[in-house]
Design an enzyme around this catalytic site. Sequence first.
Site, short mmCIF file in Angstrom:
data_model
loop_
_atom_site.label_atom_id
_atom_site.label_comp_id
_atom_site.label_asym_id
_atom_site.label_seq_id
_atom_site.Cartn_x
_atom_site.Cartn_y
_atom_site.Cartn_z
N ASP A 71 1.09 -13.17 10.90
CA ASP A 71 0.71 -13.13 9.62
C ASP A 71 0.42 -11.80 8.89
O ASP A 71 -0.70 -11.18 9.60
CB ASP A 71 -0.57 -14.12 9.57
CG ASP A 71 -1.17 -14.06 7.97
OD1 ASP A 71 -0.81 -13.68 7.21
OD2 ASP A 71 -2.18 -14.79 8.14
N TYR A 127 3.57 -12.41 -9.90
CA TYR A 127 4.24 -12.32 -9.00
C TYR A 127 4.72 -10.75 -9.00
O TYR A 127 4.42 -10.02 -8.14
CB TYR A 127 5.44 -13.00 -8.87
CG TYR A 127 6.39 -12.65 -8.01
CD1 TYR A 127 6.33 -12.77 -6.43
CD2 TYR A 127 7.80 -12.36 -8.47
CE1 TYR A 127 7.44 -12.34 -5.66
CE2 TYR A 127 8.58 -11.91 -7.41
CZ TYR A 127 8.39 -11.95 -6.21
OH TYR A 127 9.61 -11.48 -5.37
N GLY A 150 12.63 -16.04 6.66
CA GLY A 150 13.34 -16.15 5.34
C GLY A 150 14.50 -15.80 5.02
O GLY A 150 15.34 -15.44 6.16
N LEU A 169 16.27 -13.38 3.72
CA LEU A 169 16.77 -11.86 4.02
C LEU A 169 16.12 -11.57 5.30
O LEU A 169 17.07 -10.88 6.19
CB LEU A 169 16.04 -10.93 2.93
CG LEU A 169 16.23 -9.36 3.23
CD1 LEU A 169 17.96 -9.30 3.08
CD2 LEU A 169 15.73 -8.59 2.10
N ALA A 187 6.78 -12.11 2.39
CA ALA A 187 6.43 -12.08 0.98
C ALA A 187 5.98 -13.28 0.56
O ALA A 187 6.25 -14.40 0.92
CB ALA A 187 7.50 -11.48 0.08
#
Length: 313
Positions: free
Chosen positions: A36, A125, A10, A12, A60
Site C-alpha cells: 500500500d 482526479y 493493474g 500497466l 494509482a
Amino acid sequence: MRWLVTGAGGLLGHEVTAALAAEGADAVGLDRRALDVTDPDALAAAFTRHRPGLVVNCAAYTAVEAAEDEEERALLVNGDGPRHLAALCARHGTRLLHLSTDYVFPGDADTPYSEDHPTDPRNAYGRSKRAGERAVLELLPDRGAVVRTAWLHGRHGPNFVRTMTGRARGEGPVDVVADQVGQPTWAADVARLLLALGRTPGARGVFHATNAGRATWYELAREVFRLVGADPGRVRPVSGAAFGGRAPRPPYTVLGHARWQEAGIPPPRPWREALGEALREATGERGAGGSGVPGAPPVPPGQPLQDGDQFGG
C-alpha cells in the site's frame, strides 16, 4: 539493478512486470494487496527487503468519477503515495519513474501539449495526479521522472478497447463520445518505453508516453470495429454531455513527445499501428472476423461510452 514495480496488479503494472520478466531482469512486482503506497511503514519495509535500484510507480487511484466525491482519498493515493516513495528514493539513492496522466492539462489547446507546458487540471482526479507529479519532481530533481500516459488499452483489466471488441460481437448501434480528442495508447508500448527510460542514465524530468497521432473515442471505436471485422457504421457519435458524468473531462489532451528524442530513445509509434498489433495479439492472429478480445467486459446497450472508472486513467 533490481526493479520494483508498485501497482503491479493493474493494466500497466502487468505489462511492465511482464516486459521485465521477458528480458530476465531482476525485478519485483507488488500489487495493492502486497504494498500500500499510502503506508510509509510498509514502503520502508519494502525498500529494506527488496533494496531496489529503480522504482516504477504504477499504483494509482483511477476512479475519475468517484474522485469528485473522494478527492481526499484520491490525493492520499496519487499525491501522498508518490511523495512517500520519492522521499524513500532520495534517502536510498534510488531512481523513480512515476506514472501520471494527460488529465493534468485543462484541454484548452489545439496543438500537442509539450512536456513543460503549465498544468491546470479540470477535475479532482487530475488535481490528485498533479500533486504526485510535483512531489516527485521536487524531491527527486536528479533521479526522478514523471511519465504521463493516457487512454490506455491492453490485455489486462477492463479498458475501452476491450469493451469495444465486446460490443462489436453484438448487434445494434453503439453510442460513443465524439467531442474529446486524445491518444489511444497500448500499455505494452508504454512498458517498453519505461524499460528504455530506466536503462538510460541521467534520464529525468517529464516524458509523455502516449502513442502518436490523435483520435476521438468515436474514431477509436470505429477503428476497433473495422479491425475485428464488424461494421463501423454501427458506431454513432454523441457529445460528452450524453455521458452524464460529474467529472469534467478536458476536451483535448494530445501530448507532444520531444523529450524522448532528447534522451536518445525512439519516440512512440502511431496509435493505429499499435492498436492493430494489440488486437492481432489478443485474437491470436485470427484477423478480420475474429471474435475480439476474450472476456471483454459487458456494457449495457444504449449507454454512451468514453473514458471512465472502468477504462483506467
